[in-house]
Design an enzyme around this catalytic site. Sequence first.
Site, PDB file in Angstrom:
ATOM      1  N   ASP A 160     -34.263  -5.729  11.521  1.00 29.38           N
ATOM      2  CA  ASP A 160     -34.543  -4.555  10.676  1.00 29.38           C
ATOM      3  C   ASP A 160     -33.597  -3.396  10.968  1.00 29.38           C
ATOM      4  O   ASP A 160     -33.973  -2.233  10.834  1.00 29.38           O
ATOM      5  CB  ASP A 160     -35.998  -4.069  10.848  1.00 29.38           C
ATOM      6  CG  ASP A 160     -36.990  -5.189  10.691  1.00 29.38           C
ATOM      7  OD1 ASP A 160     -36.819  -5.970   9.751  1.00 29.38           O
ATOM      8  OD2 ASP A 160     -37.920  -5.289  11.511  1.00 29.38           O
ATOM      9  N   THR A 165     -43.385  -8.755   5.412  1.00 30.55           N
ATOM     10  CA  THR A 165     -44.828  -8.830   5.661  1.00 30.55           C
ATOM     11  C   THR A 165     -45.552  -7.523   5.371  1.00 30.55           C
ATOM     12  O   THR A 165     -46.781  -7.490   5.363  1.00 30.55           O
ATOM     13  CB  THR A 165     -45.089  -9.187   7.147  1.00 30.55           C
ATOM     14  OG1 THR A 165     -44.459  -8.181   7.952  1.00 30.55           O
ATOM     15  CG2 THR A 165     -44.524 -10.544   7.510  1.00 30.55           C
ATOM     16  N   ARG A 208     -43.839  -1.085  11.497  1.00 31.87           N
ATOM     17  CA  ARG A 208     -42.984  -1.384  12.659  1.00 31.87           C
ATOM     18  C   ARG A 208     -43.303  -0.445  13.810  1.00 31.87           C
ATOM     19  O   ARG A 208     -43.636   0.711  13.580  1.00 31.87           O
ATOM     20  CB  ARG A 208     -41.507  -1.234  12.276  1.00 31.87           C
ATOM     21  CG  ARG A 208     -41.085  -2.233  11.217  1.00 31.87           C
ATOM     22  CD  ARG A 208     -39.625  -2.065  10.848  1.00 31.87           C
ATOM     23  NE  ARG A 208     -39.285  -2.927   9.722  1.00 31.87           N
ATOM     24  CZ  ARG A 208     -38.531  -2.572   8.688  1.00 31.87           C
ATOM     25  NH1 ARG A 208     -38.012  -1.369   8.629  1.00 31.87           N
ATOM     26  NH2 ARG A 208     -38.287  -3.416   7.720  1.00 31.87           N
ATOM     27  N   GLN A 243     -32.605 -11.221  11.251  1.00 34.24           N
ATOM     28  CA  GLN A 243     -33.280 -10.812  12.507  1.00 34.24           C
ATOM     29  C   GLN A 243     -32.269 -10.109  13.430  1.00 34.24           C
ATOM     30  O   GLN A 243     -31.377  -9.457  12.933  1.00 34.24           O
ATOM     31  CB  GLN A 243     -33.933 -12.013  13.198  1.00 34.24           C
ATOM     32  CG  GLN A 243     -35.155 -12.555  12.482  1.00 34.24           C
ATOM     33  CD  GLN A 243     -34.815 -13.588  11.429  1.00 34.24           C
ATOM     34  OE1 GLN A 243     -34.026 -14.471  11.671  1.00 34.24           O
ATOM     35  NE2 GLN A 243     -35.417 -13.502  10.259  1.00 34.24           N
ATOM     36  N   GLY A 294     -35.858 -10.115   5.578  1.00 28.50           N
ATOM     37  CA  GLY A 294     -36.052  -9.316   4.373  1.00 28.50           C
ATOM     38  C   GLY A 294     -34.993  -8.244   4.340  1.00 28.50           C
ATOM     39  O   GLY A 294     -34.886  -7.445   5.245  1.00 28.50           O
ATOM     40  N   HIS A 295     -34.175  -8.269   3.329  1.00 29.61           N
ATOM     41  CA  HIS A 295     -33.116  -7.275   3.215  1.00 29.61           C
ATOM     42  C   HIS A 295     -33.340  -6.425   1.977  1.00 29.61           C
ATOM     43  O   HIS A 295     -33.512  -6.967   0.887  1.00 29.61           O
ATOM     44  CB  HIS A 295     -31.744  -7.949   3.095  1.00 29.61           C
ATOM     45  CG  HIS A 295     -31.302  -8.581   4.380  1.00 29.61           C
ATOM     46  ND1 HIS A 295     -30.183  -9.364   4.466  1.00 29.61           N
ATOM     47  CD2 HIS A 295     -31.821  -8.523   5.613  1.00 29.61           C
ATOM     48  CE1 HIS A 295     -30.053  -9.764   5.724  1.00 29.61           C
ATOM     49  NE2 HIS A 295     -31.038  -9.270   6.426  1.00 29.61           N
ATOM     50  N   THR A 296     -33.355  -5.120   2.181  1.00 32.02           N
ATOM     51  CA  THR A 296     -33.482  -4.243   1.026  1.00 32.02           C
ATOM     52  C   THR A 296     -32.108  -3.696   0.704  1.00 32.02           C
ATOM     53  O   THR A 296     -31.418  -3.178   1.577  1.00 32.02           O
ATOM     54  CB  THR A 296     -34.400  -3.048   1.356  1.00 32.02           C
ATOM     55  OG1 THR A 296     -35.558  -3.559   1.989  1.00 32.02           O
ATOM     56  CG2 THR A 296     -34.788  -2.284   0.110  1.00 32.02           C
ATOM     57  N   LEU A 347     -29.092   7.210  10.747  1.00 34.71           N
ATOM     58  CA  LEU A 347     -28.885   8.394  11.590  1.00 34.71           C
ATOM     59  C   LEU A 347     -29.664   9.585  11.028  1.00 34.71           C
ATOM     60  O   LEU A 347     -30.175  10.419  11.773  1.00 34.71           O
ATOM     61  CB  LEU A 347     -27.380   8.721  11.671  1.00 34.71           C
ATOM     62  CG  LEU A 347     -27.007   9.849  12.614  1.00 34.71           C
ATOM     63  CD1 LEU A 347     -27.324   9.490  14.064  1.00 34.71           C
ATOM     64  CD2 LEU A 347     -25.529  10.221  12.484  1.00 34.71           C
ATOM     65  N   LYS A 387     -29.197  -4.314   8.185  1.00 39.53           N
ATOM     66  CA  LYS A 387     -28.063  -5.229   7.983  1.00 39.53           C
ATOM     67  C   LYS A 387     -27.773  -5.438   6.507  1.00 39.53           C
ATOM     68  O   LYS A 387     -26.622  -5.548   6.105  1.00 39.53           O
ATOM     69  CB  LYS A 387     -28.343  -6.598   8.620  1.00 39.53           C
ATOM     70  CG  LYS A 387     -28.402  -6.570  10.125  1.00 39.53           C
ATOM     71  CD  LYS A 387     -28.713  -7.937  10.692  1.00 39.53           C
ATOM     72  CE  LYS A 387     -30.077  -8.442  10.319  1.00 39.53           C
ATOM     73  NZ  LYS A 387     -31.198  -7.685  10.904  1.00 39.53           N
TER      74      LYS A 387
END
Length: 426
Positions: free
Chosen positions: A13, A298, A302, A221, A40-42, A329, A16
Amino acid sequence: MSAIVLVGAQWGDEGKGKITDYLSARADCVVRYQGGSNAGHTVAVHNEKFMLHLIPSGILYPETLCIVGNGVVVDMEKVLAELQGLQQRGIDTSNLRISLRAPVVMPYHKKIDALEDRSSNIGTTKKGIGPTYADKINRIGFRFCDLVGDREYFATRLKTMVEYKNRIIQEIYHEEGFDYKELMDQLLSQADQLKKYLADTSYLVYSAIRDGKRVIFEGAQGTLLDIDHGTYPYVTSSHPTAGGACVGAGIGPTYINRVLGIAKAYTTRVGEGPFPTELFDETGQQLLKRGAEFGVTTGRQRRCGWLDTVILRYAERINGLTDIAITKLDVLDTFKTIKVCVAYRYKGTLIHEFPEDIKILKECEPEYIELPGWQEDITGITRYEDLPLKARAYLAKIEEITGVKQSIIAVGPKRSQTIVRDLMYM
Ligand code: IMP
């Protein structure tokens, strides 16, 4: 030659997807090499949000060849749904290729994952990842070439396997098993729909590199979730680390010339397991809220904490990082002071290297340095020189401690909110 591995330097997370997407604009080929639909990539493009789990982020570029390598475990139902979702939004998916060697996630893998996680308490994504990799290593899994090859051979093997898995599901967990015939029809129909995408992807990647194309290996991951190098057993069942790209895509290490680590400006993790800089106070809540730290796959909240440079130095060592991208940042914009963990204290002794035993890690107390926050909105800044002095000092400190140069700084989720200090070979 330009072949870059993008690897998460923390617990996943790290953002990436955004960095891959940014670099994909310049890439000819984007390759996934491990994991599965647990990722899961947004990606945010033109105010539109895309959530990708299995298909490489490069799919948003019509010219980019997108490869799901042999190291990825593929849930056919998920990939078909993802394809449909993209197609409905006008995205051309014809450039997708899936390895004929990739293991297929079976419905019984997902069921067993959920059942086993009840007792192991790892907090898996329940996408069948661990059980599918376990069957692969145990040499009892199914690969795409099995599903589109000799039908009789497949049917015989599947029948035996369903009987075996049903025994586990019914006798140990007292749950309903699977009907072999129904499963067979479902799998063959799904494989048939995916047939046009299946290929010898190792050869495609090799050819792309040989022809001087720009290739990105998109890790899912992160380093600390690696089955060997992560916080075992609270890890995933694959190799997100850079070495995984060679095995999971089927190319030799000499073809890779850059390993870009992606690290958040603070730390997060989902699921169980030790996390030395985790914050349980208002600061942790602020990181959670400002960083919108909820899992893409999911929806889980986090866990959040300060940046841990013991982890970043470890990630540098394990992956051989050439450079780092610091993401999110801007999430730190409001903090008066910002802490950075530089070592751990274990039973009174200072530890500088990441421990291999999680029982030790659990007892490690972070040793912090404290830096002044910049308390300014940086989300509109596009040049490194324009960042507040204190933000640059924060980055410089991390660079000094890790010894790895920062090539990219992300100050927001959009493509435009990316500060590039050095594109290197891209
Ligand atoms: P699995 O990969 O579903 O077996 O889950 C094993 C561990 O890895 C759990 O702690 C998950 O929360 C974590 N995990 C799996 N995929 C991701 C991811 O994409 N980001 C962050 N954590 C993940």
